[in-house]
Design a protein around this motif. Sequence first.
Motif, short mmCIF file in Angstrom:
data_model
loop_
_atom_site.label_atom_id
_atom_site.label_comp_id
_atom_site.label_asym_id
_atom_site.label_seq_id
_atom_site.Cartn_x
_atom_site.Cartn_y
_atom_site.Cartn_z
N GLU A 329 -7.89 -47.37 0.47
CA GLU A 329 -9.18 -46.90 0.52
C GLU A 329 -9.66 -46.36 -0.75
O GLU A 329 -10.85 -46.44 -1.21
CB GLU A 329 -9.21 -45.83 1.42
N SER A 330 -8.65 -45.99 -1.77
CA SER A 330 -9.13 -45.28 -2.86
C SER A 330 -8.91 -46.06 -4.03
O SER A 330 -9.32 -45.46 -5.23
CB SER A 330 -8.54 -43.91 -3.18
N ARG A 331 -8.76 -47.24 -3.93
CA ARG A 331 -8.42 -48.35 -4.98
C ARG A 331 -9.64 -49.20 -5.19
O ARG A 331 -10.45 -49.54 -4.18
CB ARG A 331 -7.22 -49.09 -4.82
N ASP A 332 -9.65 -49.91 -6.45
CA ASP A 332 -10.67 -50.89 -6.63
C ASP A 332 -10.29 -52.39 -6.31
O ASP A 332 -11.26 -53.01 -6.22
CB ASP A 332 -11.21 -50.78 -7.89
N ALA A 333 -8.85 -52.50 -6.04
CA ALA A 333 -8.61 -54.02 -5.75
C ALA A 333 -7.17 -53.86 -5.23
O ALA A 333 -6.50 -53.03 -5.23
CB ALA A 333 -8.59 -54.86 -6.91
N LEU A 334 -6.97 -54.88 -4.20
CA LEU A 334 -5.46 -54.85 -3.65
C LEU A 334 -4.73 -56.17 -3.64
O LEU A 334 -5.56 -57.14 -3.52
CB LEU A 334 -5.79 -54.59 -2.04
N ALA A 335 -3.65 -56.28 -4.23
CA ALA A 335 -3.10 -57.72 -4.13
C ALA A 335 -1.97 -57.56 -3.21
O ALA A 335 -0.96 -56.44 -3.29
CB ALA A 335 -2.65 -57.93 -5.66
N ILE A 336 -1.47 -58.54 -2.61
CA ILE A 336 -0.58 -58.70 -1.62
C ILE A 336 0.25 -59.95 -1.83
O ILE A 336 -0.18 -61.00 -1.84
CB ILE A 336 -0.84 -58.38 -0.22
N GLY A 337 1.47 -59.95 -1.63
CA GLY A 337 2.58 -61.06 -1.42
C GLY A 337 3.54 -61.28 -2.40
O GLY A 337 4.68 -61.96 -2.04
N PRO A 338 3.50 -61.18 -3.67
CA PRO A 338 4.55 -61.39 -4.60
C PRO A 338 5.80 -60.69 -4.28
O PRO A 338 6.08 -59.62 -3.98
CB PRO A 338 4.25 -60.79 -6.04
N GLY A 339 6.84 -61.38 -3.68
CA GLY A 339 8.06 -61.00 -3.75
C GLY A 339 8.42 -60.29 -2.34
O GLY A 339 9.08 -59.55 -2.12
N MET A 340 7.21 -60.60 -1.41
CA MET A 340 7.34 -59.65 -0.23
C MET A 340 8.31 -60.12 1.07
O MET A 340 8.92 -59.28 1.75
CB MET A 340 5.88 -59.54 0.36
N GLY A 341 8.42 -61.26 1.14
CA GLY A 341 9.14 -61.97 1.94
C GLY A 341 8.38 -62.15 3.40
O GLY A 341 7.48 -61.91 3.53
N ARG A 342 9.24 -62.65 4.21
CA ARG A 342 8.60 -62.75 5.70
C ARG A 342 9.41 -62.01 6.72
O ARG A 342 10.46 -61.94 6.36
CB ARG A 342 8.56 -64.16 6.21
N TYR A 343 8.70 -61.60 7.81
CA TYR A 343 9.29 -60.55 8.85
C TYR A 343 8.42 -60.73 10.09
O TYR A 343 7.26 -60.72 9.92
CB TYR A 343 9.28 -59.30 7.98
N GLY A 344 9.00 -60.35 11.18
CA GLY A 344 8.32 -60.08 12.55
C GLY A 344 6.90 -60.56 12.64
O GLY A 344 6.88 -61.93 12.29
N ASP A 345 6.13 -60.01 13.01
CA ASP A 345 4.57 -60.16 13.37
C ASP A 345 3.84 -60.22 12.14
O ASP A 345 2.81 -59.67 12.20
CB ASP A 345 4.18 -59.76 14.55
#
Length: 512
Positions: A329-345
């Motif tokens: 909410e208080s950030r100017d950009a969001l990056a998701i995914g590097p080295g995160m892995g897979r899990y559940g839903d």
Amino acid sequence: MYIVTSEEMRQLDEHTIQHIGLPALALMENAGRAIAEEVFATIQAQPARRAQRWLILAGKGNNGGDGLVAARHLTDMGVHVEIALTEPAGLFSADMAVQHEVAGKLGLAMFEYRPGEIRWEAYDGIVDALLGTGTRGTPREPYATLIREANASGLPIVAIDIPSGLDADTGQTHDPCIAAAKTVALAFLKRGLVQFPGSGMAGKVVVRSIGIPVRLAEERGVRTLLLTERTLAERLAPGPSRGRAEDSHKGTYGHVLIAAGNLRMSGAGLLCVSAALRAGCGLATWALPASLVRHLLGRLPEAMLAGLPDAGHGDWAEVSAEQVLSLAESRDALAIGPGMGRYGDDVQWLRAIWEGAKCPLLLDADALNMLADAPDFASWRKREAATVLTPHPGEMARLAGISIAEAQRDRVGLARRYAEEHGVTLVLKGARTVVATPDGVVYVNTTGNPGMATGGTGDVLAGVIAGLLAQRLTAEQAAAYGVWLHGAAGDRAAAERRSPASMLAGDLLQFL
């Protein structure tokens, strides 16, 4: 610099002839002169110069006509030229027939090709004027045998517009295909010259004007460009200098949130956050499983760590989308995914992020695999803020539901279609990385080298683009500039090493 398809080139030719009034033969004359000058430059570059003997391989169409004009000008430059005609005169195009008649009146040496009869050792070089941009499919006889003989000769080959046997639009090569030392692209680059494997068959590519105004490309709707420093400066400010105002502070350059890394792949997150800071964002917060925090304290003192509940497992299975959205909410950009892995839903987890994040969003690595597994992606609410996807060929294949071979067959076309259909900015990584925007503009990158084909360089790229998004660049600016900057850093890193094969992804960080 604009990049055109064969159909776009045909339309530009036709418009120049029909509406501007430049005759086709005038364009052919300009083309042939330009080719002759490039052949002569090739001769001049040779260490031991002597009287040269070159063979022009001329097809029946206008590509052959360009070759015959080049033969005339090379003769005037003092080069001994002979012309091998692949077909009888009755099959020539109208303009090729004109040039054939002129060449005959001037007494240029011409003969009709017969397989196995050319004494290749008698020549110093070859001009490929066989098949032009409008040709489709595998070369037929006698072209196929002639191409094989030319390649086997070991002589330097200068190709006119594209190497014969190369698909002008996709860069796919037929069997056989001319292996050129130099390709003289007439008026504009052709798509096949900037996509592999075609790029590897073209040798050094030189673009020469033939009288078609460059501005026509923009006016006639060409939307594919070569990503160079000039392109950045003219279309995608800021340019490569990245100057800063004297009175700026860290808040001026934005705050990025990066959700990345798990117990086995924490390095991916570290590379990504480091790259975001090196790209110039003022602040970076790294969201990661809480049990990893104590292991990473001090590894990157410039970054803030936000440990998220993980039940001590070091993965993202216990982390809710709401926790990430709260941080974002208080950030100017969001990056998701590097080295995160897979899990559940995780697919529904990603959907909540996709629909809930108000800031620009970048998806990389495992976040892309989640997206590819979403059967209902078409029903996800459209995002208002910018969205950037950064797939490598395997991830792109999964996103598009096709094989990797199909994904690589026409990278420009695939990237453009996906970006337009889904309203995203897409970065298709690989040799000559492609950046496609939602409105159909495509950039083909010119920086980078094979030393970057190592684990982690994609994490660095994700961080660079995310850092630029945080600095309030548009998705188009951040993706294109980020790709160029990332490749340029790789080039500088490679120059510092004895072999590009020894490069590590982390080497790029110090050169950003």
